[in-house]
Every structure is written in structure tokens, then in C-alpha cells.
Design a protein around this motif. Structure first.
Motif, PDB file in Angstrom:
ATOM      1  N   MET A  73       0.834  -1.193   0.000  1.00  0.00           N
ATOM      2  CA  MET A  73       0.000   0.000   0.000  1.00  0.00           C
ATOM      3  C   MET A  73       0.877   1.255   0.000  1.00  0.00           C
ATOM      4  SD  MET A  73      -3.103  -0.999   2.614  1.00  0.00           S
ATOM      5  CE  MET A  73      -4.293   0.080   1.800  1.00  0.00           C
ATOM      6  N   GLU A  74       0.268   2.379  -0.364  1.00  0.00           N
ATOM      7  CA  GLU A  74       0.987   3.655  -0.448  1.00  0.00           C
ATOM      8  C   GLU A  74       0.450   4.627   0.599  1.00  0.00           C
ATOM      9  OE1 GLU A  74       1.390   7.472  -3.490  1.00  0.00           O
ATOM     10  OE2 GLU A  74       0.682   5.538  -4.260  1.00  0.00           O
ATOM     11  N   VAL A  75       1.350   5.215   1.370  1.00  0.00           N
ATOM     12  CA  VAL A  75       0.950   6.208   2.370  1.00  0.00           C
ATOM     13  C   VAL A  75       0.520   7.491   1.667  1.00  0.00           C
ATOM     14  CG1 VAL A  75       1.736   7.662   4.280  1.00  0.00           C
ATOM     15  CG2 VAL A  75       2.448   5.260   4.161  1.00  0.00           C
ATOM     16  N   ILE A  76      -0.690   7.969   1.987  1.00  0.00           N
ATOM     17  CA  ILE A  76      -1.190   9.210   1.401  1.00  0.00           C
ATOM     18  C   ILE A  76      -1.449  10.280   2.455  1.00  0.00           C
ATOM     19  CG2 ILE A  76      -2.165   8.130  -0.660  1.00  0.00           C
ATOM     20  CD1 ILE A  76      -4.908   8.176   0.717  1.00  0.00           C
ATOM     21  N   TYR A  77      -1.325   9.913   3.727  1.00  0.00           N
ATOM     22  CA  TYR A  77      -1.512  10.880   4.818  1.00  0.00           C
ATOM     23  C   TYR A  77      -0.749  10.347   6.018  1.00  0.00           C
ATOM     24  CZ  TYR A  77      -3.920  13.812   8.302  1.00  0.00           C
ATOM     25  OH  TYR A  77      -4.212  14.708   9.304  1.00  0.00           O
ATOM     26  N   ASP A  78       0.055  11.204   6.643  1.00  0.00           N
ATOM     27  CA  ASP A  78       0.823  10.789   7.819  1.00  0.00           C
ATOM     28  C   ASP A  78       1.094  12.032   8.657  1.00  0.00           C
ATOM     29  OD1 ASP A  78       2.501   9.743   9.731  1.00  0.00           O
ATOM     30  OD2 ASP A  78       3.905   8.820   8.321  1.00  0.00           O
ATOM     31  N   ASN A  79       0.383  12.151   9.766  1.00  0.00           N
ATOM     32  CA  ASN A  79       0.539  13.323  10.617  1.00  0.00           C
ATOM     33  C   ASN A  79       0.495  12.936  12.087  1.00  0.00           C
ATOM     34  OD1 ASN A  79       0.713  16.105   9.315  1.00  0.00           O
ATOM     35  ND2 ASN A  79      -0.883  15.139   8.078  1.00  0.00           N
ATOM     36  N   ILE A  80       1.147  13.748  12.899  1.00  0.00           N
ATOM     37  CA  ILE A  80       1.080  13.618  14.350  1.00  0.00           C
ATOM     38  C   ILE A  80       0.251  14.785  14.878  1.00  0.00           C
ATOM     39  CG2 ILE A  80       2.374  13.568  16.508  1.00  0.00           C
ATOM     40  CD1 ILE A  80       4.734  12.424  14.914  1.00  0.00           C
ATOM     41  N   ILE A  81      -0.840  14.461  15.546  1.00  0.00           N
ATOM     42  CA  ILE A  81      -1.725  15.473  16.120  1.00  0.00           C
ATOM     43  C   ILE A  81      -1.398  15.593  17.601  1.00  0.00           C
ATOM     44  CG2 ILE A  81      -4.128  16.073  16.609  1.00  0.00           C
ATOM     45  CD1 ILE A  81      -3.492  13.629  13.848  1.00  0.00           C
ATOM     46  N   ARG A  82      -1.024  16.779  18.020  1.00  0.00           N
ATOM     47  CA  ARG A  82      -0.670  17.007  19.425  1.00  0.00           C
ATOM     48  C   ARG A  82      -1.762  17.841  20.083  1.00  0.00           C
ATOM     49  NH1 ARG A  82       4.513  15.218  19.797  1.00  0.00           N
ATOM     50  NH2 ARG A  82       5.716  15.214  17.846  1.00  0.00           N
ATOM     51  N   ARG A  83      -2.175  17.411  21.276  1.00  0.00           N
ATOM     52  CA  ARG A  83      -3.242  18.116  21.976  1.00  0.00           C
ATOM     53  C   ARG A  83      -3.175  17.785  23.458  1.00  0.00           C
ATOM     54  NH1 ARG A  83      -8.412  14.486  19.891  1.00  0.00           N
ATOM     55  NH2 ARG A  83      -8.046  12.698  21.247  1.00  0.00           N
ATOM     56  N   ALA A  93       0.194  12.765  22.012  1.00  0.00           N
ATOM     57  CA  ALA A  93       0.535  12.741  20.591  1.00  0.00           C
ATOM     58  C   ALA A  93      -0.198  11.575  19.938  1.00  0.00           C
ATOM     59  CB  ALA A  93       2.039  12.595  20.396  1.00  0.00           C
ATOM     60  N   ILE A  94      -0.944  11.872  18.888  1.00  0.00           N
ATOM     61  CA  ILE A  94      -1.704  10.866  18.147  1.00  0.00           C
ATOM     62  C   ILE A  94      -1.150  10.827  16.731  1.00  0.00           C
ATOM     63  CG2 ILE A  94      -3.980  10.176  17.309  1.00  0.00           C
ATOM     64  CD1 ILE A  94      -5.114  12.015  19.570  1.00  0.00           C
ATOM     65  N   ARG A  95      -0.686   9.676  16.300  1.00  0.00           N
ATOM     66  CA  ARG A  95      -0.210   9.554  14.918  1.00  0.00           C
ATOM     67  C   ARG A  95      -1.281   8.865  14.088  1.00  0.00           C
ATOM     68  NH1 ARG A  95       5.294   6.697  12.566  1.00  0.00           N
ATOM     69  NH2 ARG A  95       4.967   7.260  10.373  1.00  0.00           N
ATOM     70  N   LEU A  96      -1.620   9.493  12.976  1.00  0.00           N
ATOM     71  CA  LEU A  96      -2.674   8.997  12.099  1.00  0.00           C
ATOM     72  C   LEU A  96      -2.117   8.850  10.689  1.00  0.00           C
ATOM     73  CD1 LEU A  96      -5.698   8.309  11.694  1.00  0.00           C
ATOM     74  CD2 LEU A  96      -6.089  10.744  11.273  1.00  0.00           C
ATOM     75  N   VAL A  97      -2.262   7.656  10.130  1.00  0.00           N
ATOM     76  CA  VAL A  97      -1.741   7.347   8.800  1.00  0.00           C
ATOM     77  C   VAL A  97      -2.872   6.783   7.954  1.00  0.00           C
ATOM     78  CG1 VAL A  97      -0.095   5.932   7.488  1.00  0.00           C
ATOM     79  CG2 VAL A  97       0.558   6.855   9.725  1.00  0.00           C
ATOM     80  N   PHE A  98      -2.976   7.233   6.705  1.00  0.00           N
ATOM     81  CA  PHE A  98      -3.878   6.637   5.726  1.00  0.00           C
ATOM     82  C   PHE A  98      -3.037   6.014   4.617  1.00  0.00           C
ATOM     83  CE2 PHE A  98      -7.076  10.265   6.672  1.00  0.00           C
ATOM     84  CZ  PHE A  98      -7.506   9.615   7.816  1.00  0.00           C
ATOM     85  N   LEU A  99      -3.442   4.828   4.171  1.00  0.00           N
ATOM     86  CA  LEU A  99      -2.780   4.154   3.056  1.00  0.00           C
ATOM     87  C   LEU A  99      -3.815   3.797   2.005  1.00  0.00           C
ATOM     88  CD1 LEU A  99      -1.667   2.578   5.965  1.00  0.00           C
ATOM     89  CD2 LEU A  99       0.187   2.151   4.349  1.00  0.00           C
ATOM     90  N   LYS A 100      -3.402   3.864   0.747  1.00  0.00           N
ATOM     91  CA  LYS A 100      -4.298   3.462  -0.330  1.00  0.00           C
ATOM     92  C   LYS A 100      -3.756   2.216  -1.007  1.00  0.00           C
ATOM     93  CE  LYS A 100      -2.451   5.847  -4.402  1.00  0.00           C
ATOM     94  NZ  LYS A 100      -2.785   6.704  -5.558  1.00  0.00           N
ATOM     95  N   ALA A 101      -4.681   1.478  -1.636  1.00  0.00           N
ATOM     96  CA  ALA A 101      -4.289   0.366  -2.496  1.00  0.00           C
ATOM     97  C   ALA A 101      -4.146   0.912  -3.916  1.00  0.00           C
ATOM     98  CB  ALA A 101      -5.305  -0.762  -2.411  1.00  0.00           C
ATOM     99  N   SER A 102      -5.258   1.025  -4.644  1.00  0.00           N
ATOM    100  CA  SER A 102      -5.203   1.594  -5.990  1.00  0.00           C
ATOM    101  C   SER A 102      -6.120   2.796  -6.142  1.00  0.00           C
ATOM    102  CB  SER A 102      -5.575   0.528  -7.031  1.00  0.00           C
ATOM    103  OG  SER A 102      -6.851  -0.009  -6.756  1.00  0.00           O
TER     104      SER A 102
END
Length: 205
Positions: A73-83, A93-102
Motif C-alpha cells: 500500500m501507499e501512504v497518502i496521509y501521515d501526521n502527528i496530532i498534538r493536543r 501525541a496521536i499519529r494517524l496514517v492513511f494508506l491506499k491500495a489503488s
């Protein structure tokens, strides 16, 4: 008591976080031949889409070694949200990653670690449940044309437990007049989520 409070705020916080980032450009840009994302001004919204499944994980880097490096899969979003933490006097710290197939809008896989950078937190040592194909569990299913190439990479990821290696199966077609042939694999990912990584041998309509 502390764990009870943690579980109570986790679900609404996750929903709010995912809704906040779900319409962003990184995860919503359309592709040629695919459904248009929310960033496309001229797109006609679909009445209903199954957008994404998000897995709450213990070690996001280990999960990436499976879903990104082994499965492809390909990472299309990768951020650390601090609150500020909702129930404790500390930052979170919350790390959120989105991956796509096609497709970068439909069938996206999310990975989230609510205690990123805090390896001693109890959530990271929560026992892994491996309950098989029983009620209350879900299955992440991939179709691939690269089963032979990818399978040895999947097996080698730390924490992956193979249920069944590549095996041939037949299923009734959608209209019931023919057979769909599939090479099927099943395994647990490092957090105990059930995964199928399958290669269809016939067109699926």
C-alpha cells in the motif's frame, strides 16, 4: 478506573479526529477512472460510499512494515496530532496514517496510535486477541495480482501469524451460473486483526 475512563473517551475522540481529516486533500484527491473525492469541485457526490477502515494499533511502525512494505500500500496521509489529554494533566501525541491500495478515496486503510511516542502506556501492551472468524471480529480483505511476490514478505513481518498459506478455493459467481477461482491466504496482523490477501484467478463482476 483509569482504563475505564480511557476507553470511554477513546471512541468519540477517534470519530471526531477521523471526520476532521477525512475530507482533506491528501486523502480525498480523485484519480482517473476512480470515484471523485471531496476535493473535486465538479464532482457529483455518491449517495453512499464505504470510505475507510481504521485500525487502532499498538506499534504503527510495525503495522507500516506489513501494510506498506510487505502488502504494497501507499501512504497518502501521515501526521502527528498534538493536543491536551482529555482526562489527564499531560499532552498527548496521536499519529494517524492513511494508506491506499489503488484508489485514494475508496478502500483506504487507516492506522492510528493514540499514544504515539509513549511506549510505556498500557494501550501498547494490551493483550492481542486472536479469536478467528467469530462474531465481533472483522476481516480486512485485499485482492492482488502479486500473491507469489508478496507472500514471503508478509510472512516475515514481526507479529504476523499465518492461519492458512496460499490455497486454492472456489466460490459461486454473483449470478450463480459459474465459479470464481481464488488463491486465498489468511493471517493475523500484529494487532490481531484478521486479514485475507487473495489473488482471484477469474474476473469478478
Amino acid at each position: 478506573m483509569k482504563n475505564t475512563v480511557y476507553r470511554r473517551w477513546m471512541l468519540p475522540s477517534l470519530l471526531a479526529l477521523l471526520m476532521a481529516v477525512g475530507g482533506g486533500t491528501a486523502a480525498g484527491a480523485g484519480e482517473s477512472g476512480s470515484r471523485a473525492g471531496p476535493g473535486d469541485a465538479n464532482a457529483t457526490p455518491e449517495p453512499l460510499t464505504l470510505r475507510r477502515q481504521t485500525l487502532i494499533v499498538r506499534d504503527i511502525e510495525r503495522s507500516l512494515r506489513l501494510y506498506r512494505d510487505a502488502i504494497g500500500m501507499e501512504v497518502i496521509y501521515d501526521n502527528i496530532i498534538r493536543r491536551a489529554h482529555a482526562t489527564e494533566d499531560r499532552d498527548q501525541a496521536i499519529r494517524l496514517v492513511f494508506l491506499k491500495a489503488s484508489n485514494d478515496f475508496i478502500g483506504v486503510l487507516g492506522l492510528v496510535d493514540y499514544e504515539y511516542g509513549n511506549p510505556e502506556h498500557p494501550v501498547h501492551v494490551k493483550p492481542v486477541r486472536k479469536e478467528g472468524f467469530t462474531p465481533g471480529n472483522s476481516v480486512v480483505l485485499f485482492n492482488t495480482t502479486e500473491l507469489e511476490k508478496r507472500w514471503h514478505l508478509i510472512e516475515a513481518v514481526e507479529g504476523v501469524e499465518v492461519i492458512t498459506g496460499p490455497s486454492y478455493r472456489e466460490y459461486p459467481s454473483y449470478d450463480g451460473t459459474s465459479t470464481i477461482r481464488v488463491n486465498v491466504t489468511t493471517f493475523y496482523d500484529p494487532d490481531g486483526f484478521l486479514v485475507e490477501f487473495n489473488q482471484p484467478l477469474d474476473p469478478i463482476h
